[in-house]
Design a protein around this motif. Structure first.
Motif, PDB file in Angstrom:
ATOM      1  N   ARG A 142       0.838  -1.211   0.000  1.00 50.33           N
ATOM      2  CA  ARG A 142       0.000   0.000   0.000  1.00 50.33           C
ATOM      3  C   ARG A 142       0.865   1.250   0.000  1.00 50.33           C
ATOM      4  O   ARG A 142       0.585   2.222  -0.716  1.00 50.33           O
ATOM      5  CB  ARG A 142      -0.920   0.015   1.223  1.00 50.33           C
ATOM      6  CG  ARG A 142      -2.145  -0.863   1.103  1.00 50.33           C
ATOM      7  CD  ARG A 142      -3.185  -0.487   2.142  1.00 50.33           C
ATOM      8  NE  ARG A 142      -2.656  -0.556   3.497  1.00 50.33           N
ATOM      9  CZ  ARG A 142      -2.707  -1.641   4.263  1.00 50.33           C
ATOM     10  NH1 ARG A 142      -3.258  -2.759   3.788  1.00 50.33           N
ATOM     11  NH2 ARG A 142      -2.218  -1.632   5.482  1.00 50.33           N
ATOM     12  N   ALA A 143       1.919   1.235   0.821  1.00 54.69           N
ATOM     13  CA  ALA A 143       2.819   2.388   0.873  1.00 54.69           C
ATOM     14  C   ALA A 143       3.523   2.595  -0.462  1.00 54.69           C
ATOM     15  O   ALA A 143       3.771   3.732  -0.878  1.00 54.69           O
ATOM     16  CB  ALA A 143       3.846   2.197   1.992  1.00 54.69           C
ATOM     17  N   LEU A 144       3.838   1.496  -1.146  1.00 47.10           N
ATOM     18  CA  LEU A 144       4.466   1.595  -2.460  1.00 47.10           C
ATOM     19  C   LEU A 144       3.519   2.268  -3.448  1.00 47.10           C
ATOM     20  O   LEU A 144       3.931   3.151  -4.213  1.00 47.10           O
ATOM     21  CB  LEU A 144       4.852   0.203  -2.959  1.00 47.10           C
ATOM     22  CG  LEU A 144       5.567   0.147  -4.305  1.00 47.10           C
ATOM     23  CD1 LEU A 144       6.957   0.776  -4.203  1.00 47.10           C
ATOM     24  CD2 LEU A 144       5.686  -1.295  -4.803  1.00 47.10           C
ATOM     25  N   ALA A 145       2.266   1.866  -3.441  1.00 47.95           N
ATOM     26  CA  ALA A 145       1.288   2.453  -4.358  1.00 47.95           C
ATOM     27  C   ALA A 145       1.146   3.953  -4.119  1.00 47.95           C
ATOM     28  O   ALA A 145       0.912   4.718  -5.066  1.00 47.95           O
ATOM     29  CB  ALA A 145      -0.055   1.762  -4.197  1.00 47.95           C
ATOM     30  N   TYR A 150      11.177   8.890  -5.045  1.00 45.61           N
ATOM     31  CA  TYR A 150      11.952   7.738  -5.516  1.00 45.61           C
ATOM     32  C   TYR A 150      12.596   7.025  -4.338  1.00 45.61           C
ATOM     33  O   TYR A 150      12.690   5.801  -4.311  1.00 45.61           O
ATOM     34  CB  TYR A 150      13.039   8.191  -6.488  1.00 45.61           C
ATOM     35  CG  TYR A 150      12.506   8.737  -7.800  1.00 45.61           C
ATOM     36  CD1 TYR A 150      11.346   8.234  -8.377  1.00 45.61           C
ATOM     37  CD2 TYR A 150      13.179   9.752  -8.474  1.00 45.61           C
ATOM     38  CE1 TYR A 150      10.858   8.721  -9.573  1.00 45.61           C
ATOM     39  CE2 TYR A 150      12.705  10.263  -9.671  1.00 45.61           C
ATOM     40  CZ  TYR A 150      11.540   9.741 -10.219  1.00 45.61           C
ATOM     41  OH  TYR A 150      11.073  10.234 -11.406  1.00 45.61           O
ATOM     42  N   ARG A 151      13.050   7.792  -3.371  1.00 42.74           N
ATOM     43  CA  ARG A 151      13.699   7.183  -2.210  1.00 42.74           C
ATOM     44  C   ARG A 151      12.726   6.276  -1.447  1.00 42.74           C
ATOM     45  O   ARG A 151      13.087   5.170  -1.029  1.00 42.74           O
ATOM     46  CB  ARG A 151      14.236   8.266  -1.281  1.00 42.74           C
ATOM     47  CG  ARG A 151      15.080   7.686  -0.129  1.00 42.74           C
ATOM     48  CD  ARG A 151      14.487   8.042   1.198  1.00 42.74           C
ATOM     49  NE  ARG A 151      14.982   7.151   2.237  1.00 42.74           N
ATOM     50  CZ  ARG A 151      15.206   7.542   3.478  1.00 42.74           C
ATOM     51  NH1 ARG A 151      15.026   8.774   3.832  1.00 42.74           N
ATOM     52  NH2 ARG A 151      15.590   6.666   4.375  1.00 42.74           N
ATOM     53  N   ALA A 179       2.176   1.384 -12.945  1.00 45.95           N
ATOM     54  CA  ALA A 179       1.418   1.927 -14.070  1.00 45.95           C
ATOM     55  C   ALA A 179       0.791   3.276 -13.741  1.00 45.95           C
ATOM     56  O   ALA A 179       0.614   4.114 -14.632  1.00 45.95           O
ATOM     57  CB  ALA A 179       0.337   0.942 -14.493  1.00 45.95           C
ATOM     58  N   THR A 180       0.477   3.497 -12.474  1.00 50.44           N
ATOM     59  CA  THR A 180      -0.261   4.708 -12.100  1.00 50.44           C
ATOM     60  C   THR A 180       0.564   5.735 -11.334  1.00 50.44           C
ATOM     61  O   THR A 180       0.135   6.880 -11.188  1.00 50.44           O
ATOM     62  CB  THR A 180      -1.474   4.336 -11.236  1.00 50.44           C
ATOM     63  OG1 THR A 180      -1.036   3.623 -10.064  1.00 50.44           O
ATOM     64  CG2 THR A 180      -2.442   3.448 -12.016  1.00 50.44           C
ATOM     65  N   ASN A 181       1.726   5.346 -10.857  1.00 49.45           N
ATOM     66  CA  ASN A 181       2.532   6.242 -10.024  1.00 49.45           C
ATOM     67  C   ASN A 181       3.936   6.359 -10.611  1.00 49.45           C
ATOM     68  O   ASN A 181       4.704   5.400 -10.586  1.00 49.45           O
ATOM     69  CB  ASN A 181       2.590   5.698  -8.587  1.00 49.45           C
ATOM     70  CG  ASN A 181       3.281   6.643  -7.618  1.00 49.45           C
ATOM     71  OD1 ASN A 181       3.995   7.561  -8.027  1.00 49.45           O
ATOM     72  ND2 ASN A 181       3.072   6.423  -6.329  1.00 49.45           N
ATOM     73  N   ARG A 182       4.287   7.516 -11.110  1.00 53.96           N
ATOM     74  CA  ARG A 182       5.605   7.681 -11.734  1.00 53.96           C
ATOM     75  C   ARG A 182       6.741   7.540 -10.728  1.00 53.96           C
ATOM     76  O   ARG A 182       7.865   7.211 -11.108  1.00 53.96           O
ATOM     77  CB  ARG A 182       5.709   9.032 -12.431  1.00 53.96           C
ATOM     78  CG  ARG A 182       5.574  10.246 -11.525  1.00 53.96           C
ATOM     79  CD  ARG A 182       5.943  11.517 -12.268  1.00 53.96           C
ATOM     80  NE  ARG A 182       7.327  11.464 -12.709  1.00 53.96           N
ATOM     81  CZ  ARG A 182       7.946  12.478 -13.304  1.00 53.96           C
ATOM     82  NH1 ARG A 182       7.291  13.593 -13.560  1.00 53.96           N
ATOM     83  NH2 ARG A 182       9.214  12.375 -13.654  1.00 53.96           N
ATOM     84  N   GLN A 183       6.468   7.789  -9.441  1.00 57.16           N
ATOM     85  CA  GLN A 183       7.504   7.619  -8.423  1.00 57.16           C
ATOM     86  C   GLN A 183       7.886   6.150  -8.273  1.00 57.16           C
ATOM     87  O   GLN A 183       8.968   5.830  -7.795  1.00 57.16           O
ATOM     88  CB  GLN A 183       7.036   8.176  -7.076  1.00 57.16           C
ATOM     89  CG  GLN A 183       6.674   9.649  -7.085  1.00 57.16           C
ATOM     90  CD  GLN A 183       7.848  10.535  -7.437  1.00 57.16           C
ATOM     91  OE1 GLN A 183       9.004  10.169  -7.222  1.00 57.16           O
ATOM     92  NE2 GLN A 183       7.571  11.721  -7.981  1.00 57.16           N
ATOM     93  N   VAL A 184       6.997   5.278  -8.691  1.00 53.84           N
ATOM     94  CA  VAL A 184       7.292   3.838  -8.711  1.00 53.84           C
ATOM     95  C   VAL A 184       7.836   3.442 -10.075  1.00 53.84           C
ATOM     96  O   VAL A 184       8.858   2.766 -10.182  1.00 53.84           O
ATOM     97  CB  VAL A 184       6.030   3.008  -8.381  1.00 53.84           C
ATOM     98  CG1 VAL A 184       6.336   1.509  -8.441  1.00 53.84           C
ATOM     99  CG2 VAL A 184       5.482   3.387  -7.006  1.00 53.84           C
TER     100      VAL A 184
END
Length: 217
Positions: A142-145, A150-151, A179-184
């Motif tokens: 969940r935290a990843l989403a 980036y960190r 797919a939905t979060n550019r930070q990921v």
């Protein structure tokens, strides 16, 4: 996911707990410090019991003087007596676990200034304990989403990389996050000069790490 930070309330203990609390928050973990959570006028003892009862695990921040604190010892006893998983994090070489924690592996801190690494090791511990495993894994994904840097993405992925495997549903959630979060999606691993993987997406790095672990097994 909530954990209770047990620490000796002096300058050093408070500093260790505060920084560790911030690093655990990056992984999506809500770390409770009694000093900052008890409202004025509330019963100190009852408030601590309530916070412990609402926590999934106890993290003992064993800085200098920790074992001499009766409050810290009572927090450990209360948690152990109710089956709450507890981890001894040894910040000071003279502070050793006692009682029912003696037969548990300690987390020995070699570099107290590297609180991010310590938080990731605590995350791995939570994700491998029977009583916290499922909650921890769900918390990290969940935290990843919701990752905002980036960190943060890297830190969460590095914890996930220490696991034996991920389920198909967990992989789907990770792919959806990318797919939905550019930070990921646009995050890359920390520098890995030994095998030249620092320029690939961090989610691809995670797949390679877990595949490598599975093959070695």
């Amino acid at each position: 996911m909530r954990v209770f930070l047990s620490y000796h309330e002096d300058e050093k203990g408070d500093e260790c707990a505060q920084v560790l609390r911030e690093e655990l928050a990056i992984l999506g973990i809500d770390a409770t410090m009694a000093k900052h959570s008890i409202k004025p006028g509330a019963s100190w003892a009852q408030a601590i019991r309530d916070h412990l009862a609402n926590s999934s695990a106890l993290v003992c921040i064993a800085s200098q003087g920790y074992t001499e604190s009766p409050w810290c010892q009572q927090e450990i006893g209360w948690a152990i007596g109710r089956g709450i998983p507890a981890l001894w994090v040894r910040y000071d070489s003279k502070e050793h676990s006692a009682g029912f924690l003696m037969d548990k592996q300690e987390l020995i801190v070699t570099d107290p200034s590297s609180q991010a690494e310590i938080a990731r090791e605590i995350g791995t511990w939570l994700a491998t304990q029977e009583k916290t495993r499922e909650e921890a894994r769900a918390t990290f994904i969940r935290a990843l989403a919701d990752s905002s840097t980036y960190r943060q993405t890297r830190d969460i992925v590095y914890v996930l990389a220490t696991l034996d495997s991920l389920t198909d549903d967990e992989w789907q959630q990770i792919d959806d996050a990318a797919a939905t979060n550019r930070q990921v999606r646009d995050a890359h691993p920390y520098s890995d000069r030994n095998n030249g993987l620092s320029n690939i997406p961090v989610t691809d790095w995670l797949r390679r790490q877990l595949n490598k672990s599975a093959n070695n097994t």
